[in-house]
Motif scaffolding. Structure first.
Motif, mmCIF file in Angstrom:
data_model
loop_
_atom_site.group_PDB
_atom_site.id
_atom_site.type_symbol
_atom_site.label_atom_id
_atom_site.label_comp_id
_atom_site.label_asym_id
_atom_site.label_seq_id
_atom_site.Cartn_x
_atom_site.Cartn_y
_atom_site.Cartn_z
ATOM 1 N N TYR A 20 0.844 -1.200 0.000
ATOM 2 C CA TYR A 20 0.000 0.000 0.000
ATOM 3 C C TYR A 20 0.876 1.245 0.000
ATOM 4 O O TYR A 20 2.014 1.226 0.465
ATOM 5 N N THR A 21 0.318 2.304 -0.554
ATOM 6 C CA THR A 21 1.028 3.576 -0.659
ATOM 7 C C THR A 21 0.190 4.678 -0.036
ATOM 8 O O THR A 21 -1.019 4.762 -0.283
ATOM 9 N N GLY A 22 0.822 5.507 0.775
ATOM 10 C CA GLY A 22 0.183 6.695 1.329
ATOM 11 C C GLY A 22 1.009 7.918 0.982
ATOM 12 O O GLY A 22 1.921 7.860 0.153
ATOM 13 N N PHE A 23 0.717 9.018 1.619
ATOM 14 C CA PHE A 23 1.516 10.228 1.367
ATOM 15 C C PHE A 23 2.947 10.072 1.866
ATOM 16 O O PHE A 23 3.889 10.580 1.252
ATOM 17 N N ASP A 24 3.122 9.370 2.992
ATOM 18 C CA ASP A 24 4.422 9.319 3.654
ATOM 19 C C ASP A 24 5.154 7.999 3.478
ATOM 20 O O ASP A 24 6.316 7.907 3.865
ATOM 21 N N MET A 25 4.505 6.995 2.954
ATOM 22 C CA MET A 25 5.099 5.666 2.967
ATOM 23 C C MET A 25 4.649 4.806 1.807
ATOM 24 O O MET A 25 3.607 5.051 1.191
ATOM 25 N N THR A 26 5.478 3.796 1.525
ATOM 26 C CA THR A 26 5.088 2.672 0.685
ATOM 27 C C THR A 26 5.506 1.426 1.456
ATOM 28 O O THR A 26 6.664 1.312 1.881
ATOM 29 N N VAL A 27 4.562 0.512 1.658
ATOM 30 C CA VAL A 27 4.797 -0.619 2.553
ATOM 31 C C VAL A 27 4.418 -1.917 1.848
ATOM 32 O O VAL A 27 3.349 -2.019 1.242
#
Length: 970
Positions: free
Chosen positions: A164-171
């Motif tokens: 998953y990808t957010g504004f601050d991270m990709t995990v």
């Protein structure tokens, strides 16, 4: 002096811990009183490794977190972080390819052509370039092995392969068997270091379909509007994680490669693991494979932005097909700031589900149709939002004014100080839940790393929060809650920003199912110590007790923590009484002869206990859960409410109006329309879904009749399920004392006899929904009843054909053709003996891809692609999972209940495990020929009729257009 002593004591503990670690080749940090006993390592190249041991099951939850996301996207290629997340599944020079040397020149050509494509504006020229890209991509695909990463994960028995990808991270996430750490680390290190971008143009279509889904999500549009209003000078507000349609259709592989080289480096990554492993051995393995990765000492910083303070309300309007709502949002410092604890507690005071300001003033007094308050938590800033839907006749501004009045009460300190202590107790309960599973434990590491919060501060959070006072909350509220808010009106209407982009012509790529890289073969041939499976024995793994009035009690002791769950299970629901759901919805707003609704909810919150009632079609669950030490008080309070709920006619009149408004709103929602369409296909016009009170029945209902239903519920035959720390006799004593039941229980009333409709011929059900993306499902019911003898083969067929990312459906519909973000096809086992097997497909895709999707489904379902290697891989994956999957805790009780529903007394996984090794592809093919091929279907299409090819659709059967009234039954 006290502070100095505390610091001295802490220093001694740290020094002692460090001294103990001198014997270990890898140094790590620990935190005193950490309930997870986490070890935090930092490798020489900067890679962070967070480890916590939990030996409940022989599996490990892994997250690899990269501190980069949508906020780091270049402005000209927004969506890049999310794009690249998808491309990380495409392989490396070692896997995902049969011959990288032959493949690479074509990949280089594709890379250069996309640079030309993105700078070309003439549509004719763009189509010609895309055709060239498509042609070369087809040739390159002859060397590629699509989804080989998923094959690798299947080979080691991984579950939950995703990212998953957010504004601050990709995990990136995997749940792996505990004996596969070495193979997992070997694969991941190669993947993160040597990623190769292949299958690019079909994956583009997948990403674009995900964007299409977002365009019909009003919730996402509101979320983006809030951020845009609050952060006009920060990437949180100036761009979105999914990117713009224009950027998505004009990508740059060169930019993506540079992005990977810049950000996917060890000093910007963390490996987070929770599960059954030896930390010393695990860190040695991680160091072996990851320590040679080269750091980037010059990680870019976000451009310095001018933070224009919001001084007056920033008003925005969002259009969409869902029901209207209004959202207010305020800007706060980020997750690592000292203000985070204050924000957390403030959020609990505003709304906690029981005793918050909004709960008491708005929900329980029925002043809005629904409302929510919470935090958009991010690294650089937080946003606190309040969102609500209006009642019939209420305006969005009315709801907004109610929200602002609650904020005004907060700023004046007009709330009970006891809320703070209760909030801490509820945080403790929440922490127990989080510590109870590997997913949450590892995810806490991810949050700490991404947000830049020291682990010692995470561990100390509850202690800090317990010291916060009411004056501090009031001061905090007055500092941050002013006229500096975003105000988003979500109105009903067609969104002019939705752009229709015609589907590109894509040549389905070559799947090479029988090909394997040397790398995959090495992983498959590796020797690991096998883990023996453990299956349930229902005579030993739970206890069957008998309480007063002959009530069966299913008991499983919780030996992990102090949480209990007590459930009354009634084999009756809305099919037996269509007013059942309304009765228990009404109960949420009622007090007793001794306690007001406010007093009841405040007491539950103080006890850190919760109750809920779930009336389904043929079963009702009445559940109480929370801290075991408070169970007797909570049970007494809950039973008092069931036995002594008091009629309030005004409350019921309000509720009836709200139910009618919610029904009208439901007709506007895409997901609910599609769900009703599927139910119609399975059941026909008369079903549990349409078995509801009519408008006249709702409006004319005597609320005393509903209260009588509430009071009578305990008089019917039922089962009790208990999972908690209490011993058996003590539990029976509590039930004896607090459970109000007659000496002889009544049999449950007869239910309406709804029948699932056999599919005797092909037909099309078309429901109108004005969106750019259709939802499609084919449904088939031939009336076959449950047969335990076929279950092992059925499970293997679903694993091979319709299972995960390595299954035939996903490969053909998404990888080969780029038709959808998600797709599936399964023969579904009935949930109860009285129901038949149902075959179902699903896909969400652009309107102009519908016929392509239907043709592709028909082809692969009736002419199932056969691959011995793919089958063997699916079989090995299934067996490996069965070896390591464990049914534990309260799930033991649910497993037993589900088995009983199917007339079984054994764990059916045992037979599957015993038969799977000898299964052959020929058996699966024979099963497909008998159970799947040649079926007749009801084709369900939810979409915009004006954009659909109705002539082509009619070739699948006569079209019946269904109105919303026919779908919903009202």
């Amino acid at each position: 002096m006290r502070r100095i002593v505390q610091l001295f004591s802490l220093a001694v503990v740290i020094l002692l811990a460090a001294a103990c670690k001198e014997t270990s080749p890898f140094k790590y940090e620990t935190v005193p009183n950490d309930p997870m006993k986490a070890r935090i390592y930092t490798l020489d190249n900067g890679l962070k490794v967070y480890l916590t041991v939990n030996k409940e099951t022989p599996r490990i939850q892994t997250y690899i977190a990269v501190r980069v996301g949508g906020k780091n996207d270049p402005a000209e290629t927004t969506g890049l972080a999310h794009y690249f997340e998808h491309l990380m599944f495409k392989g490396t020079q070692k896997f995902g390819t049969q011959n990288y040397e032959m493949e690479k020149p074509m990949l280089d050509q594709i890379e250069q052509l996309f640079e030309v494509y993105r700078k070309t504006t003439d549509e004719g020229e763009r189509k010609a370039i895309y055709h060239q890209i498509d042609s070369i991509s087809y040739e390159a695909s002859k060397y590629a092995i699509p989804n080989e990463y998923d094959k690798l994960m299947s080979a080691i028995g991984a579950n939950g392969t995703n990212a998953y990808t957010g504004f601050d991270m990709t995990v990136y996430t995997e749940d792996i068997p505990s004996n596969q750490i070495d193979n997992w680390a070997k694969i991941q290190a190669d993947r993160f270091e040597n990623n190769v971008i292949r299958g690019f143009h079909t994956e583009l279509e997948t990403v674009y379909e995900e964007k299409n889904m977002s365009l019909t999500s009003d919730g996402r549009k509101v979320y983006e509007a809030v951020l845009n209003a609050l952060f006009p000078d920060h990437p949180y507000g100036t761009q979105t994680v999914l990117g713009t349609q224009e950027n998505l259709k004009n990508p740059s592989i060169i930019n993506i490669k540079n992005y990977h080289k810049t950000w996917y480096v060890p000093n910007n990554m963390a490996i987070c693991m929770s599960g059954d492993f030896d930390p010393d051995q695990t860190i040695a393995i991680i160091n072996k494979y990851f320590n040679h990765l080269q750091p980037n000492p010059n990680l870019p910083e976000l451009p310095v932005t001018h933070e224009s303070p919001v001084k007056v309300p920033v008003v925005k309007e969002v259009l969409g097909l869902d029901a209207e709502n209004v959202t207010l949002g305020w800007r706060f410092p980020g997750a690592a700031s000292p203000e985070q604890d204050l924000l957390n507690l403030t959020g609990e005071i505003v709304q906690n589900g029981k005793a918050g300001l909004m709960d008491i003033d708005l929900v329980q007094q029925q002043k809005v149709l629904s409302c929510y308050a919470g935090t958009y938590g991010m690294a650089d800033y937080n946003a606190f939002v309040m969102s609500g839907r209006p009642k019939q006749g209420q305006t969005l501004d009315d709801v907004k004014d109610l929200f602002l009045a609650e904020i005004d009460k907060l700023k004046k300190g007009d709330f009970d100080e006891g809320l703070l202590e209760a909030a801490i107790n509820n945080y403790k309960l929440m922490q127990m839940y989080r510590l109870d599973n590997n997913y949450s434990r590892a995810d806490m590491f991810v949050s700490s790393f991404i947000n830049g919060v020291d682990w010692k501060d995470e561990v100390a959070q509850l202690d800090r929060m317990s010291k916060i006072t009411k004056p501090q909350i009031v001061e905090f509220a007055n500092k941050y809650f002013g006229d500096n808010y975003a105000l988003i009106y979500k109105r009903e209407g067609k969104d002019p920003n939705e752009k229709k982009i015609d589907k590109p012509k894509i040549t389905p790529i070559v799947m090479n199912r029988d090909s394997s890289s040397v790398f995959l073969k090495e992983i498959q041939a590796s020797n690991v110590t096998p883990i023996e499976p453990v299956f349930l024995d229902y005579d030993k793994d739970l206890q069957k007790l008998t309480a007063k009035s002959g009530i069966p009690v299913l008991y499983k002791q919780n030996t992990t923590n102090d949480i209990f769950s007590l459930m009354y299970v009634f084999d009756m629901g809305n099919d037996n009484d269509k007013a059942m759901g309304t009765a228990f919805e009404y109960m949420k707003y009622l007090g007793t002869s001794k306690k007001s609704l406010k007093e009841i909810n405040e007491e539950f919150y103080r006890l850190a206990c919760y109750f809920s009632v779930f009336p389904g079609s043929d079963r009702t669950y009445v559940m109480l859960e929370g801290l075991q030490e408070k169970m007797p008080q909570a049970m007494a309070l809950f039973e008092e409410l069931l036995a002594d709920a008091q009629v309030n006619k005004d409350t019921y009149a309000n509720l009836a109006d709200d139910i009618l408004k919610k029904r009208a709103d439901a007709k506007l929602n895409q997901g609910q329309n599609f769900n009703k369409l599927i139910q119609y296909a399975i059941w026909g016009p008369n079903s549990s879904a349409t078995h509801v009170l009519t408008t006249a029945e709702l409006q004319q209902m005597d609320p005393q009749e509903l209260v009588d239903r509430i009071r009578k519920i305990n008089s019917y035959e039922h089962t009790i399920m208990y999972y908690g720390p209490e011993k058996t006799q003590a539990l029976l004593d509590i039930i004896e004392k607090y459970h109000n039941v007659p000496a002889t229980l009544n049999p449950v009333p007869a239910a309406a006899d709804f029948k699932q409709q056999e599919t005797t011929g092909n037909k099309v059900l078309l429901a109108q929904y004005d969106a750019k993306q259709i939802y499609f499902s084919a449904v088939s019911n031939r009336g076959e009843k449950f047969d335990p003898a076929i279950q092992p083969t059925l499970n293997m067929y679903n694993e091979y054909f319709g299972g995960g990312m390595n299954a035939i459906v996903f490969q053909e519909m998404r990888e080969a053709r780029g038709l959808a973000y998600s797709a599936g096809a399964f023969l579904i086992t009935p949930s109860k003996l009285k129901y038949p097997y149902v075959y179902r497909t699903f896909i969400a895709t652009q309107n102009d891809k519908m016929i392509d999707a239907m043709k592709a489904f028909d082809d692969i379902i009736n002419n199932m692609p056969e691959s011995e290697k793919a089958f063997e891989l699916a079989k090995d994956a299934l067996i490996t999972r069965l070896r390591t999957d464990r049914i534990t805790k309260s799930n033991v009780l649910w497993s037993y209940m589900n088995a009983q529903d199917m007339g079984l007394n054994v764990d059916s996984r045992k037979e599957l495990y015993e038969k799977a090794p000898s299964m052959t592809l020929d058996e699966i093919k024979a099963f497909q020929e008998k159970w799947v091929k040649g079926r007749k279907y009801t084709y369900c299409v939810l979409g915009d009729e004006k954009d659909l090819d109705l002539k082509a659709l009619s070739e699948y059967g006569p079209i019946t257009k269904l109105s919303k009234e026919e779908l919903f039954g009202y």
